[in-house]
Design an enzyme around this catalytic site. Sequence first.
Site: not given
Length: 247
Positions: A138, A151
């Site tokens: 990401s 995350y």
Amino acid sequence: MDRLKGKIAIVTGTGSGIGRAIAQRFVDEGASVVVADIAGAEEEAAKLGKATVACTIGVSCSADIQAMIRTTTERFGRLDILVNNAGVESKQAPTADYAEDEFDRVIAINLRGVFLGMQYGIPALLASGGGSIINMASIAALVGFPTAVAYTASKGSVIQMTKTAALEYAIQNVRMNAICPGVIWTPMVERFTGGSAAAREQFAQIEPVKRMGTPKEIAAMALFMASDEASFVTGTALPVAGGYVAQ
Ligand code: BGC
């Protein structure tokens, strides 16, 4: 059209968004695809047609990952491409307030899940004479994102695992790359918007191109990394993010 002709691929997290787009593109390009998800894999496989096989798995479960690899090699005799895409967003809270059990849950799926995929996928790729692993990271692996400590930690580590394994297996022709998607218009991002058009517009403004990316735009990069055209590409973590990390 035939950029993956004859290849055998596994894609995890095919129930929605990016994973679904990758599975669809791989099938369109001639691959046989094992679609793996925690739920809905059968339906997804049925939609994608005869070139697919369904696997219901939780990626943080070692036995499930081993079964997924075994199913693939038993059914198709080999494995060429593994896309460790399954992942979850995390609950949002500043680091000092972050719930320990939520941290553990996100790490188990996003980080341990990718580790297990590589651990049990690599021997199958080696047995096929080489192959390509694509791990979904990401932009949150590259820069900080307030209130997303679990995350960002999980995705940052996905890049480090990708680079490490790329070095370990370079000589044996197993390539490992990570994709760092920006804000992509998926059900995951839609959950963040809470269904509000205003929030959706705010998300669209985040990247310099002033729109969200599409799952297909990530699938196009996964296709390239999976294909033989990327034969000299290994150990990379490539942003597909509309210029976000150029700022
Ligand atoms: C789907 C779109 C959907 C969007 C937001 C995408 O993955 O392809 O149809 O509107 O996610 O949920």
